[in-house]
Design a protein around this motif. Structure first.
Motif, PDB file in Angstrom:
ATOM      1  N   VAL A 145       9.156 -52.741  81.330  1.00 55.94           N
ATOM      2  CA  VAL A 145       9.216 -52.692  82.789  1.00 55.94           C
ATOM      3  C   VAL A 145       7.793 -52.864  83.307  1.00 55.94           C
ATOM      4  CG1 VAL A 145       9.682 -51.245  84.813  1.00 55.94           C
ATOM      5  CG2 VAL A 145      11.256 -51.214  82.876  1.00 55.94           C
ATOM      6  N   THR A 167      16.314 -47.741  90.344  1.00 56.61           N
ATOM      7  CA  THR A 167      16.662 -48.983  89.656  1.00 56.61           C
ATOM      8  C   THR A 167      15.402 -49.763  89.290  1.00 56.61           C
ATOM      9  OG1 THR A 167      18.773 -49.129  90.796  1.00 56.61           O
ATOM     10  CG2 THR A 167      17.915 -51.174  89.861  1.00 56.61           C
ATOM     11  N   THR A 225      13.827 -53.222  86.788  1.00 63.34           N
ATOM     12  CA  THR A 225      14.175 -54.460  86.093  1.00 63.34           C
ATOM     13  C   THR A 225      13.433 -54.495  84.770  1.00 63.34           C
ATOM     14  OG1 THR A 225      14.489 -55.613  88.170  1.00 63.34           O
ATOM     15  CG2 THR A 225      14.139 -56.974  86.224  1.00 63.34           C
ATOM     16  N   GLN A 245      12.364 -56.563  81.457  1.00 64.43           N
ATOM     17  CA  GLN A 245      12.227 -57.862  80.826  1.00 64.43           C
ATOM     18  C   GLN A 245      12.490 -57.646  79.350  1.00 64.43           C
ATOM     19  OE1 GLN A 245       9.557 -60.384  82.384  1.00 64.43           O
ATOM     20  NE2 GLN A 245       9.845 -59.417  84.354  1.00 64.43           N
ATOM     21  N   SER A 246      13.596 -58.166  78.923  1.00 65.98           N
ATOM     22  CA  SER A 246      13.993 -57.949  77.545  1.00 65.98           C
ATOM     23  C   SER A 246      13.049 -58.689  76.595  1.00 65.98           C
ATOM     24  CB  SER A 246      15.407 -58.457  77.376  1.00 65.98           C
ATOM     25  OG  SER A 246      15.663 -58.724  76.042  1.00 65.98           O
ATOM     26  N   THR A 304      16.617 -60.652  81.867  1.00 68.46           N
ATOM     27  CA  THR A 304      16.242 -59.437  82.558  1.00 68.46           C
ATOM     28  C   THR A 304      17.483 -58.582  82.719  1.00 68.46           C
ATOM     29  OG1 THR A 304      16.563 -60.492  84.685  1.00 68.46           O
ATOM     30  CG2 THR A 304      14.333 -60.489  83.827  1.00 68.46           C
ATOM     31  N   VAL A 305      17.269 -57.290  82.638  1.00 66.97           N
ATOM     32  CA  VAL A 305      18.357 -56.334  82.694  1.00 66.97           C
ATOM     33  C   VAL A 305      18.024 -55.340  83.796  1.00 66.97           C
ATOM     34  CG1 VAL A 305      19.635 -54.591  81.378  1.00 66.97           C
ATOM     35  CG2 VAL A 305      18.644 -56.574  80.208  1.00 66.97           C
ATOM     36  N   GLU A 306      18.960 -55.094  84.657  1.00 71.80           N
ATOM     37  CA  GLU A 306      18.764 -54.054  85.663  1.00 71.80           C
ATOM     38  C   GLU A 306      19.282 -52.732  85.094  1.00 71.80           C
ATOM     39  OE1 GLU A 306      18.484 -54.692  89.650  1.00 71.80           O
ATOM     40  OE2 GLU A 306      17.142 -56.082  88.587  1.00 71.80           O
TER      41      GLU A 306
END
Lengths: 630, 630
Positions: B391, B405, B407, B409-410, B338-340
């Motif tokens: 997202v 912001t 999150t 999910q790659s 996961t990337v913020e």
């Protein structure tokens, strides 16, 4: 003694990376069918050679019409259009839409000539041969124009793209059924050492034969890294045979890995073959484990000599060779998951080499990660699976303190710390109960070692057959009873009737090691016997041939007896039963599951306790077992 | 209009997970050779059936001896032992070591009878037939005892263990060459829709045919999830054919996925087949994209109907189906990275369904991650590769603000954000230059859209052929010139000589869309022509048939001409040249690479600028191109 190479001038690890990097492993690109392209890496750019879609396409089920005919229409005041035909997906329109007309159209169908918009069926009503359109449309509404997704001549995917389901989808849309991809480097694996036997073949332990661990393990590592492993017939340690197989592998592969033998003579032969048929770039690296690493060229192929011990071989492979294979295959370096944790124990180290320390992970009561070194000696293969990752300890670090924070490079991106970590008695019922827990880790190192480690705070639970208070704070989470005694050959040929015979007859006895709770139980029984006979306990046991030695696991004494190497072994009724051997009962001992009080709420600990509590079927199925429900 | 199912009562996403979870997909366990076991999941516990090592093994090269003979020995006062033989790895000892004696031994060899320790060669000296031992040893030193690694009867690996190189190593050590593993669920993929054609087959766009995207893409997804995909022949939309292929798939597979058609009639047929031959558990899910999802049973098999649009199909597959396949295969849920990031733009949404919003990622000048929605309409396949992840926007979220912001999910654990993100003119030279940059993302949406987005701060660069100041702060990072004009059929059958002919003759013209810089350049040239002729510009262009419409990519007009659908197209000399068509030159335009001033230090931006600066070979290879070195 062979003229042993001493690896005196060890190269720093960076030099090893450079040396491998200087070799060319990259195979030629190839073309694969689309269905086999997933996971491969695109060798060339792929441009669209056609428009997607190839025609003006209806995006909804509804009616194709001229937008101008609907200007001003709404719910109350619909436009009334004459229905002049229909178009289905996959058919060529046989209708043209003129002013005041419309054609029924299904999603994906070709917008017929004359129409410039589509209205969705939900915004219309039918009135005999007319359609009432209850909304205004603009030209282009609900139409995906030819080439709107991607148009012929456009860049679709660039070279170096890794092909996943998504890229396969785009290539499908373009009608591509053959894909130019980077070649997978072919990696030959040559296993060396006269003592190695392939799994599945019979093994002669008396000759010192062992199974070849590195071939299949390294092959699996090669595949994980994107290479194509090729196993070569095991070569003995003589020069001609070794040279022949290494040359064969070099002719067929992009990279040759040799691995397997730990003997200096085999290493020396390889060393000479490389010097005669290629070039040695590097010999020995300042890293532990894995010092005796070779890097060079062998004819037209690249060559890396891995250390013989499996843990060393896989560590060196992962650290130095896998990145080069991935690079040659065009695959990205995987984002190795790193985990921060606190050292559960102190660790000293003073060899002046980079240390790749295998470690296990365990969550403490607060969910914080504890890190403990796994070091069973480099010859052990079990440590392969008892570790979760590696801590890189720089050459100048002499000590890691308990509580110190370290970074663990996990062996895989999907770190899955065991749910419960236990140490203690080797027990066949426990082995089955552990099957009912997800991802347990249990080291059957004996009751004594289990209690020692539990006291030191690293594992969650210990399993012990030692009676009484362990001498520190621990919760009893379950217990069971097992019958122990003397395991003898089937039919009990020596007529053994009890412990007294061990003392009184010339029987070769096999004891367990001193960590085994069962040995302690035997010792206590012998002390009782000494008291009964009113003799000194020491004199009593010294009359037992083999009492002082000991073997590790619950089946080990029985196996010695079965192999004819002894007459009587210490063991369990369940073991004698499962191996079809005779059994002379001596008593029953209670085996307890003890937990670190801070950890009893961990799901894995609770699952194990629950498995014990509900394990009657397991206890019933094993001879001499019963649940202990105190 | 077919009796369309309306999906009025959409199930919440959790219900879809439950419905799929209630189906049994798990195939029977199977036995595979060790060499094919990597990546599989152990079906049963594996206990050691032998001791590893199988004998007392020397851990070093040296001499086997009796430890008692060395007590008190040191450098200055070595013990002198008689050398009575040697033992090599892989041979049975033919020597016994008595008091005062020793035998040469190599690493891995069997410790001969009588000996209880091994001294490493480095701590000894030879003296004719004697060996000087310069250290004291304890019994057991440098010996790995039989079973010390793992002993017969011990638990080696538990059921559910995922087999990696490390577990393969341990299984090898145990001599296991056949491994009981969980079966891989067989997943049948039935593609439906009369308009679908398999990649590699000829396509008739006039009939509205398109390539089948979902079959291979979903197959790749099945494989990634640990299943075994099986593709079935494409079924048309009629009931009998569809029923036959669905029944065949159900008989052969653990799970059947249907996918492909977006038309309501195909969905209706499937719906009826399931109702007739199985059971429908769920019909329609409150998620976007992917509403029209079906879950049920088909004969003995599980069944999931995926939406037809590729983005929807893969999203639903990833979210709902892949976890069930992994579960059936015994594989862990992958730790999705996961990337913020901060929303680069605001996004409104008010459909009251869970939204799985595909997004792209771009690093801003400070290295912070910006997140932008990728939404080209659900029919687009290119959005598959233009997004980096998803997202999850809850059903009750109506708006995401710029800067908020989120999150992400790659799509894979190895997130690799593009190094440079550009938007702008479609240009064949640029397409080649991008090949020299690692992981670029470039959307050829035209000069106008490129400038618009660059001004809004999302992409790093724009490529534009519009002259002059863009009206906001941007750095020119490079430029080149390209010759443009009119593309005509080979041999120029209509004798077109310039723009005037478009106005004066009855030629069918194909323009580019209004985002294309080339269209603007044409407009400017026509304005000059109007001025020259002293006529109104509007009157001039309205005399050109097809001027107002437009097609997207640089080759698109030429392709229309080539297909006989038009007489003249707007285009580049390079395009005409590569397609073997005629060309009437009208001028040269300058194409510029403009950069967001905050991002020009990004490595990918610098790499692209450098590719332009050093791209003379690319410009030389394309007709009508030259570098612009101002």
């Amino acid at each position: 003694m062979p003229d042993r190479k001493q690896f005196r001038d060890l190269a720093p690890p960076e030099r090893a990376h450079e040396a491998i990097g200087s070799l060319s492993l990259s195979p030629a690109p190839e073309t694969v069918p689309l269905e086999d392209a997933a996971g491969r890496v695109l060798a060339d750019r792929v441009d669209a050679t056609l428009d997607v879609p190839g025609f003006d396409r209806a995006s909804v089920d509804g009616y194709a019409l001229r937008a101008a005919d609907t200007f001003g229409a709404d719910e109350a005041d619909p436009a009334r259009l004459e229905l002049v035909g229909e178009v289905h997906a996959g058919t060529e329109p046989d209708v043209e839409v003129a002013e005041g007309e419309c054609a029924e159209i299904s999603t994906g169908a070709v917008v017929p000539p004359g129409a410039d918009a589509v209205v969705m069926v939900e915004r219309t009503d039918r009135d005999d041969d007319a359609v009432l359109v209850r909304t205004s449309l603009a030209p282009g509404d609900r139409i995906m124009f030819a080439g709107a997704d991607i148009a012929g001549g456009e860049r679709a995917l660039g070279p170096g793209t890794e092909l996943t389901a998504r890229e396969i989808g785009l290539l499908s849309a373009l009608g591509v059924d053959e894909v130019p991809v980077r070649g997978r480097p072919t990696v030959g694996i040559v296993s060396t050492g006269d003592e190695l036997v392939r799994p599945g073949q019979p093994l002669d332990a008396d000759r010192g034969e062992i199974y070849d661990v590195n071939s299949y393990a390294v092959a699996a590592g090669v595949r994980e890294a994107g290479g194509e492993p090729r196993l070569y017939e095991h070569a003995g340690d003589d020069y001609d045979a070794m040279e022949a197989v290494l040359r064969e592998a070099a002719a067929e592969c992009d990279l040759v890995l040799s691995s397997g033998s730990t003997s200096a003579s085999a290493v020396d032969v390889i060393y000479r073959v490389i010097e005669d048929s290629g070039e040695l770039l590097l010999h020995g690296v300042a890293v532990k484990p894995g010092k005796p690493m070779l890097v060079g060229r062998l004819a037209e192929s690249a060559y890396v000599g891995l250390p013989g011990y499996p843990v060393s071989a896989l560590t060196i492979f992962r650290t130095f060779v896998a990145p080069a294979i991935r690079e040659a295959a065009g695959l990205p370096e995987p984002r190795t998951a790193t985990v921060e944790g606190r050292m559960a124990v102190s660790e000293r180290y003073a060899e002046g080499r980079l240390r790749l320390m295998p470690v296990g992970l365990v969550a403490d009561g607060d969910g914080e990660t504890l890190v403990y070194p796994v070091d069973k000696g480099s010859g052990a293969t079990t440590s392969l699976v008892e570790a979760d990752g590696v801590v890189e300890v720089p050459a100048d670090t002499e000590r890691l303190d308990e509580g110190e924070t370290v970074t663990v490079q996990s062996f895989s991106p999907n770190v899955r710390t065991p749910t419960v970590y236990g140490v203690g008695e080797d027990d066949p019922a426990l082995s089955r109960l552990l099957d009912r827990v997800e991802r347990p880790r249990y080291l059957a190192l004996g009751s004594r070692e289990g209690l020692r480690r539990l006291r030191n705070g690293v594992p969650d639970v210990a399993v012990t057959s030692a009676p009484g208070d362990p001498g520190f704070d621990a919760d009893e989470l379950g217990a069971w009873n097992r019958e122990w005694g003397l395991v003898v050959p089937a039919g009990n040929p020596d007529g053994v009737s009890g412990l007294g015979d061990l003392v009184d007859s010339e029987l070769r006895f096999v004891n367990r090691t001193s960590n085994a709770g069962l040995r302690t139980t035997l010792g206590n029984a012998l002390a009782d016997l000494a008291a009964e006979r009113d003799v000194d306990r020491h004199d009593l046991v010294s009359a037992i041939e083999g009492f002082d030695a000991g073997v590790r696991a619950h089946e080990s004494p029985a196996r010695r007896v079965s192999a004819g190497k002894a007459d009587v072994g210490l063991g369990l009724r369940a073991t004698a039963d499962s191996l079809g051997m005779g059994f002379v009962p001596c008593g029953t001992e209670r085996v307890r599951l003890l937990g670190n009080p801070d950890r009893v709420a961990k799901p894995g600990v609770r699952a194990l306790a629950e498995a014990v509590a509900s394990g009657d079927d397991v206890f019933d199925a094993l001879a001499g077992y019963d649940a202990d429900r105190d």
